[in-house]
Scaffold this active site. Sequence first.
Site, short mmCIF file in Angstrom:
data_model
loop_
_atom_site.label_atom_id
_atom_site.label_comp_id
_atom_site.label_asym_id
_atom_site.label_seq_id
_atom_site.Cartn_x
_atom_site.Cartn_y
_atom_site.Cartn_z
N LYS A 1 0.67 -7.29 13.22
CA LYS A 1 -0.39 -6.37 12.80
C LYS A 1 -1.63 -6.69 13.63
O LYS A 1 -2.10 -7.83 13.65
CB LYS A 1 -0.66 -6.58 11.30
CG LYS A 1 -1.63 -5.56 10.72
CD LYS A 1 -1.74 -5.73 9.20
CE LYS A 1 -2.65 -4.67 8.62
NZ LYS A 1 -2.75 -4.72 7.16
N THR B 1 0.82 -1.21 0.00
CA THR B 1 0.00 0.00 0.00
C THR B 1 0.85 1.26 0.00
O THR B 1 0.45 2.29 -0.55
CB THR B 1 -0.93 -0.02 1.24
OG1 THR B 1 -1.80 -1.14 1.09
CG2 THR B 1 -1.76 1.23 1.35
N GLU C 1 -1.48 -28.70 29.54
CA GLU C 1 -2.62 -29.61 29.29
C GLU C 1 -2.27 -30.67 28.24
O GLU C 1 -3.02 -31.60 28.03
CB GLU C 1 -3.85 -28.80 28.84
CG GLU C 1 -4.48 -28.00 29.96
CD GLU C 1 -5.78 -27.35 29.53
OE1 GLU C 1 -6.79 -28.05 29.41
OE2 GLU C 1 -5.76 -26.12 29.29
N ASP D 1 0.35 -6.48 5.20
CA ASP D 1 -0.32 -7.74 5.53
C ASP D 1 0.65 -8.82 6.04
O ASP D 1 0.33 -9.54 6.98
CB ASP D 1 -1.08 -8.28 4.31
CG ASP D 1 -2.30 -7.44 3.97
OD1 ASP D 1 -2.62 -6.51 4.74
OD2 ASP D 1 -2.92 -7.70 2.91
#
Length: 380
Positions: free
Chosen positions: A215, A63, A335, A143
Amino acid sequence: MRKNAVRPAGRRQGRISMLSLPMIALALCLFVINMAAHAAEAGSDAVTPTNLPRILVLATGGTIAGQADTRATGAYKSGQITGEQLVQSVPGLDKLARLSAEQISSIGSQDMNDKVWFALARRIQQAFDKDEADGIVVTHGTDTLEETAFFLDNVLKGDKPVVIVGSMRPATAVGADGPANLYEAIQVAADPRSRRHGVMAVLNDKIEGARSVTKTNTTSLETFNSPNAGPIGYVDTAGGIRFTAQASGLKRATYELPANEQLPRVEIVYSHANMDAVPIEDAIAHGAKGIVLAGVGDGNTSKQALDALELAAKKGIVVVRSTRVRSGFVTRNVEVDDDKNGFVVSEDLNPQKARVLAQLLIANGVTAPDKLQEAFRATW
Ligand code: ASP
């Protein structure tokens, strides 16, 4: 003065000259003293165009290089502007560094891939090994910025600054954040105090470490954060750069790039309520060499999924338990019996970064659970 300059020569002029002599001598003395003071003040910190740091900008798209698309209001296409155009569009960069720019790719980072990663890593290493640059700035889509940062952090050798930068808004948007982010990224890359911090992400006035940055918001400018560690520093165009105590705790190992230019297949399997074994069986069927579980909570998953993961580990597939939760560490043997199942926990690494590290380790022949666990251990 000007009036004096056009006066005809004569006695009067001579008298003025006589009177002015001590004044001229005094002015000259003051001028010389002033010049000397300036030179001393500048000292070794003097910044002239030839001693500014050399910063190489490697552009990949995103971008930050995006342009409006007429399709709809707010629509844009990533990776339309070249690195050179980006650098030329930001005023004042020439005061920070001697800049050069190269285009590595022109893609939205949703399309980021091994080929671009290898090209980036090789070019940066070459620039450092041949002393072509004092710092590197990589322009990138947001991203997958954190994955590229972490990949580079794990393969680059040397301590010169590498900064990765993007923007949330394209250059054509109202309130575009790209120019300020790029300015600050170059500010950080050009600063000698930025050495030895590994690869850094610089966006929205903050400096984040490659291991911890992620992000956290789909559209906000305030999106890159380090939920467990906090930022390693702050930067602003007026106030300069401040590194926090976190910065000194960064330590990193480096791995070799595989000669075949390909990272092994490692799948991320996302856990959820009503989880069955199908995604894990699919990963195995498609030849995964590793599986990262984006587990619920502390890296947990259903009984069926756990059984399938145990089977995968028995087949020699690397199994790493990470979490879909945004912050916290995944802990061994709580666990899940990791020792019995031959699993590894990702500690503070989110699934997308755990995947990158698993790929590099497998590519470097590290597949024994204890050795893998050692490599995943957080250093802070
Ligand atoms: N999709 C874009 C990219 O990652 C988003 C951005 O750069 O902010 O390239």
